[in-house]
Design a protein around this motif. Structure first.
Motif, PDB file in Angstrom:
ATOM      1  N   ALA A  31      -8.046  94.331  -3.313  1.00  0.00           N
ATOM      2  CA  ALA A  31      -7.211  95.457  -3.394  1.00  0.00           C
ATOM      3  C   ALA A  31      -6.522  96.165  -2.104  1.00  0.00           C
ATOM      4  O   ALA A  31      -5.504  96.391  -1.933  1.00  0.00           O
ATOM      5  CB  ALA A  31      -7.713  96.330  -4.355  1.00  0.00           C
ATOM      6  N   VAL A  32      -7.324  96.063  -1.088  1.00  0.00           N
ATOM      7  CA  VAL A  32      -7.102  96.754   0.245  1.00  0.00           C
ATOM      8  C   VAL A  32      -6.906  95.875   1.318  1.00  0.00           C
ATOM      9  O   VAL A  32      -6.602  96.400   2.536  1.00  0.00           O
ATOM     10  CB  VAL A  32      -8.231  97.980   0.626  1.00  0.00           C
TER      11      VAL A  32
ATOM     12  N   ARG B 297     -14.669 103.405  15.918  1.00  0.00           N
ATOM     13  CA  ARG B 297     -14.974 101.910  15.758  1.00  0.00           C
ATOM     14  C   ARG B 297     -15.166 101.302  14.562  1.00  0.00           C
ATOM     15  O   ARG B 297     -14.583 100.308  14.275  1.00  0.00           O
ATOM     16  CB  ARG B 297     -16.408 101.547  16.580  1.00  0.00           C
ATOM     17  N   LEU B 298     -15.690 101.950  13.411  1.00  0.00           N
ATOM     18  CA  LEU B 298     -15.796 101.466  12.161  1.00  0.00           C
ATOM     19  C   LEU B 298     -14.345 101.290  11.407  1.00  0.00           C
ATOM     20  O   LEU B 298     -13.910 100.488  10.930  1.00  0.00           O
ATOM     21  CB  LEU B 298     -16.507 102.467  11.037  1.00  0.00           C
ATOM     22  N   SER B 299     -13.542 102.486  11.961  1.00  0.00           N
ATOM     23  CA  SER B 299     -12.043 102.544  11.701  1.00  0.00           C
ATOM     24  C   SER B 299     -11.333 101.324  12.056  1.00  0.00           C
ATOM     25  O   SER B 299     -10.466 100.769  11.426  1.00  0.00           O
ATOM     26  CB  SER B 299     -11.334 103.716  11.934  1.00  0.00           C
ATOM     27  N   GLU B 300     -11.672 101.013  13.411  1.00  0.00           N
ATOM     28  CA  GLU B 300     -10.877 100.037  13.959  1.00  0.00           C
ATOM     29  C   GLU B 300     -11.224  98.562  13.168  1.00  0.00           C
ATOM     30  O   GLU B 300     -10.485  97.782  12.923  1.00  0.00           O
ATOM     31  CB  GLU B 300     -11.459  99.735  15.500  1.00  0.00           C
ATOM     32  N   ILE B 301     -12.535  98.433  12.751  1.00  0.00           N
ATOM     33  CA  ILE B 301     -13.044  97.332  12.009  1.00  0.00           C
ATOM     34  C   ILE B 301     -12.476  97.260  10.929  1.00  0.00           C
ATOM     35  O   ILE B 301     -11.830  96.102  10.493  1.00  0.00           O
ATOM     36  CB  ILE B 301     -14.754  97.253  11.887  1.00  0.00           C
ATOM     37  N   TYR B 302     -12.365  98.268  10.127  1.00  0.00           N
ATOM     38  CA  TYR B 302     -11.677  98.437   8.991  1.00  0.00           C
ATOM     39  C   TYR B 302     -10.268  97.851   8.954  1.00  0.00           C
ATOM     40  O   TYR B 302      -9.758  96.912   8.202  1.00  0.00           O
ATOM     41  CB  TYR B 302     -11.642  99.682   8.346  1.00  0.00           C
ATOM     42  N   HIS B 303      -9.412  98.302   9.639  1.00  0.00           N
ATOM     43  CA  HIS B 303      -8.274  97.895   9.946  1.00  0.00           C
ATOM     44  C   HIS B 303      -7.739  96.855  10.476  1.00  0.00           C
ATOM     45  O   HIS B 303      -6.788  96.129   9.949  1.00  0.00           O
ATOM     46  CB  HIS B 303      -7.235  99.259  10.666  1.00  0.00           C
TER      47      HIS B 303
ATOM     48  N   MET C  37      -2.460 101.791   1.925  1.00  0.00           N
ATOM     49  CA  MET C  37      -2.572 102.876   2.714  1.00  0.00           C
ATOM     50  C   MET C  37      -4.062 103.653   2.464  1.00  0.00           C
ATOM     51  O   MET C  37      -4.183 104.947   3.008  1.00  0.00           O
ATOM     52  CB  MET C  37      -1.453 104.080   2.212  1.00  0.00           C
ATOM     53  N   TYR C  38      -4.665 103.378   1.324  1.00  0.00           N
ATOM     54  CA  TYR C  38      -5.818 103.852   0.997  1.00  0.00           C
ATOM     55  C   TYR C  38      -6.855 103.882   2.327  1.00  0.00           C
ATOM     56  O   TYR C  38      -6.970 102.743   2.967  1.00  0.00           O
ATOM     57  CB  TYR C  38      -6.701 103.191  -0.037  1.00  0.00           C
ATOM     58  N   ASP C  39      -7.248 104.864   2.637  1.00  0.00           N
ATOM     59  CA  ASP C  39      -7.942 104.932   4.016  1.00  0.00           C
ATOM     60  C   ASP C  39      -9.357 105.951   3.736  1.00  0.00           C
ATOM     61  O   ASP C  39      -9.168 107.135   3.792  1.00  0.00           O
ATOM     62  CB  ASP C  39      -7.016 105.660   5.201  1.00  0.00           C
ATOM     63  N   PRO C  40     -10.552 105.511   3.816  1.00  0.00           N
ATOM     64  CA  PRO C  40     -11.755 106.138   3.531  1.00  0.00           C
ATOM     65  C   PRO C  40     -12.107 106.968   4.906  1.00  0.00           C
ATOM     66  O   PRO C  40     -12.603 107.935   4.743  1.00  0.00           O
ATOM     67  CB  PRO C  40     -12.904 105.359   3.451  1.00  0.00           C
ATOM     68  N   PHE C  41     -11.102 106.682   6.061  1.00  0.00           N
ATOM     69  CA  PHE C  41     -11.666 107.550   7.166  1.00  0.00           C
ATOM     70  C   PHE C  41     -10.726 108.682   7.335  1.00  0.00           C
ATOM     71  O   PHE C  41     -10.787 109.657   7.858  1.00  0.00           O
ATOM     72  CB  PHE C  41     -11.240 106.689   8.282  1.00  0.00           C
ATOM     73  N   SER C  42      -9.970 108.818   5.894  1.00  0.00           N
ATOM     74  CA  SER C  42      -9.225 110.254   5.830  1.00  0.00           C
ATOM     75  C   SER C  42     -10.079 111.248   4.946  1.00  0.00           C
ATOM     76  O   SER C  42      -9.560 112.161   4.616  1.00  0.00           O
ATOM     77  CB  SER C  42      -7.818 109.983   5.462  1.00  0.00           C
TER      78      SER C  42
END
Lengths: 102, 464
Positions: B344-345, B89-95, B390-395
């Protein structure tokens, strides 16, 4: 018996959300309220009660909005980076002109 | 790694409960408190209710658990449906927020040149004022965006943005005119060293809908004038103090105090001066962590030493804020959940240099190797853009297991790309989350809740 977890915005709903025991209140999506009347009137936590609570929580998970952009459409400041990051402290959500800050 | 929370309640697919992985529990004055970093909510739970709740979560059954407390925990998302993937869910919010097009924001460098010569500055500066041609190109881009956004925000940045006062005022007038015509909310803030922020400047900026101002003061006069001297070497502390009196009449003002091992012990002397000037409860101060960014070898920061590590800074921050609170210059706060955290992101935001060159990160300003394109054609970007988007903290396993993820969302991407600064990508909540919650609870309970329940938000902006 009324569904204690319908989504009507009633005075009792507000009492639930504005409860003093919340030092910081949750930013619930618009239209989502847990009826205090139903919760308070419950005599205890039963399997049925937990089932209904689980259902409400599922709705809440699905309805969660993007932080910094509440469902009301107003923009706000989020102040996320408590000064911790030297280069990322501008949090990136924006307040309309005149919005006070602490 | 955070422990997986146990699920309780009826063990059917959608009806069980589990604890959020983002709960922080602390005890204070005989009560339990839980802060959830994903919802930003903080709840007081009486000890007897907590014990009943804990027995329920430990599988002992719901017999003595308060339904009211459970409902509140659910509202605060401290308990969630069994099987919920909070990271997903957090990843969805981030993107979603990364690619949001409802807002458009620019950071605009009106002058890369600066009248200060701070030894820790991360920019390789030279005199350069944004000219009419570049201003026209910026306006073209803004006009195209205003057709489809609800709001437009500008951060005036430098160098020193007030050295570029003429383009700042000219662009502001056009932005306001175009935004009003398009029905978009326009707002702006400025990050300045404060030296040129006199009464006339304050009036001119306020008339251009600048609502927030950040200035830098790094200590009492001798410290500040050493760390933030004018380009010729002269001091400027008292000029800035004088200017703050003007600014406070018109703006929300925050003072960033850059700290390292050389000045952190002197900040109280600064706070005494600010109090004696009558600034208590009128402005906020916050500490900035100085870092020796070495990627741009032409920048002063390449040779700057004495910086705190991230955990050291987290400890220094607590002491700093404790003192600031004592002098009425800060109130305890807890971080709020966020989306993609910075320009930046975020896809719909840019940094525009004084020559019209484009960057994604404030730290990149003045570094030709970090330019991603030019304002004359914002769609014609080079390959450097992709690393930011493409910076992705979820990776990143470390981020995925961190309790601070909902409030930092990966922190500073620029530092994450730099192996020397990698650990500095994080906010302090990672290191001192329990202490921060404890401090906030103590303050709230000592002072009463009035004024705090609507979230004490503190403006944070970058400066050098």
């Amino acid at each position: 018996m009324d569904d204690p977890y319908d989504v009507d915005d009633t005075t009792e709903d507000q009492a639930m959300i504005d409860d003093d025991d919340f030092l910081l209140r949750p930013d619930l999506p618009e239209g989502f309220r847990v009826q205090l009347s139903g919760v308070v009137s419950a005599q205890g936590v039963t399997s049925d009660w937990l089932q209904r609570l689980g259902s409400v929580m599922m709705q809440l998970q699905r309805a969660s909005s993007i932080p910094g952009k509440p469902a009301c459409g107003k923009l706000r400041r989020c102040g996320s980076f408590r000064g911790g990051c030297p280069n990322l402290s501008h949090c990136g959500t924006y307040a309309p002109p005149g919005t006070p800050t602490v | 790694m955070l422990p997986q929370s146990p699920a309780v309640g009826p063990q059917t697919e959608q009806q069980g409960l589990q604890e959020s992985r983002f709960n922080v529990w602390v005890e204070q004055g005989g009560s339990q408190y839980v802060f959830n970093s994903a919802s930003g909510a903080l709840l007081r739970v009486a000890t007897e209710d907590y014990q009943g709740y804990r027995r329920l979560m430990d599988g002992a059954g719901p017999a003595d658990c308060s339904p009211k407390v459970l409902a509140r925990l659910a509202a605060g998302r401290m308990i969630i449906p069994e099987g919920t993937d909070e990271l997903e869910r957090l990843s969805e919010i981030y993107h979603e927020s990364r690619h949001s097009t409802s807002m458009f924001a620019l950071t605009i460098v009106t002058s890369l040149g600066c009248n200060f010569a701070c030894p820790y500055c991360f920019e390789a500066k030279h005199p350069s004022i944004m000219d009419d041609e570049v201003q026209a190109l910026v306006l073209d881009v803004v006009e195209r965006q205003l057709e489809r956004v609800d709001g437009f925000h500008v951060t005036w940045f430098g160098g020193e943005p007030l050295v570029g006062k003429a383009p700042l005022l000219a662009l502001s007038d056009r932005f306001i005119e175009r935004s009003d015509a398009a029905g978009a909310d326009y707002s702006a803030d400025v990050i300045t060293n404060g030296y040129l922020l006199d009464s006339e400047m304050c009036r001119d900026l306020r008339e251009r809908r600048v609502v927030g101002v950040q200035v830098g003061l790094d200590g009492p006069p001798d410290v500040h004038d050493r760390m933030r001297p004018l380009a010729g070497g002269r001091g400027n502390f008292w000029t800035i103090i004088s200017n703050l009196h003007h600014a406070l009449d018109r703006f929300s003002v925050s003072v960033r105090v850059n700290v390292d091992s050389g000045n952190v012990d002197r900040v109280e002397e600064l706070f005494v001066i600010l109090r004696d000037e009558g600034f208590s409860n009128r402005l906020t101060v916050y500490p900035g962590q100085l870092v020796g960014i070495t990627k741009n070898l032409l920048a002063p920061s390449a040779t700057y030493g004495g910086c705190f590590t991230n955990p050291e800074f987290a400890k220094a921050e607590r002491r700093f804020l404790e003192l600031a609170e004592h002098y009425g210059l800060a109130t305890p706060s807890l971080p709020s959940p966020t989306g993609a955290p910075c320009t930046a992101v975020r896809a719909n935001e840019l940094v525009v240099g004084s020559k019209g060159e484009l960057y994604k990160c404030w730290n990149s300003v003045g570094d030709p190797l970090e330019e991603i394109g030019h304002i004359r054609d914002v769609t014609d970007t080079n390959g450097r853009l992709s690393k930011w988007l493409m910076y992705d903290p979820f990776s990143n396993d470390e981020c995925r297991s961190c309790i601070a993820l909902p409030v930092c969302m990966g922190g500073c991407a620029q530092h994450a790309f730099d192996e020397d600064q990698y650990e500095n990508r994080c906010g302090t909540f990672r290191h001192t989350y329990r202490e921060q919650v404890q401090d906030f609870v103590r303050y709230a309970e000592d002072r009463g809740l009035e004024g705090l329940v609507t979230s004490p938000l503190v403006r944070r902006m970058e400066t050098r």
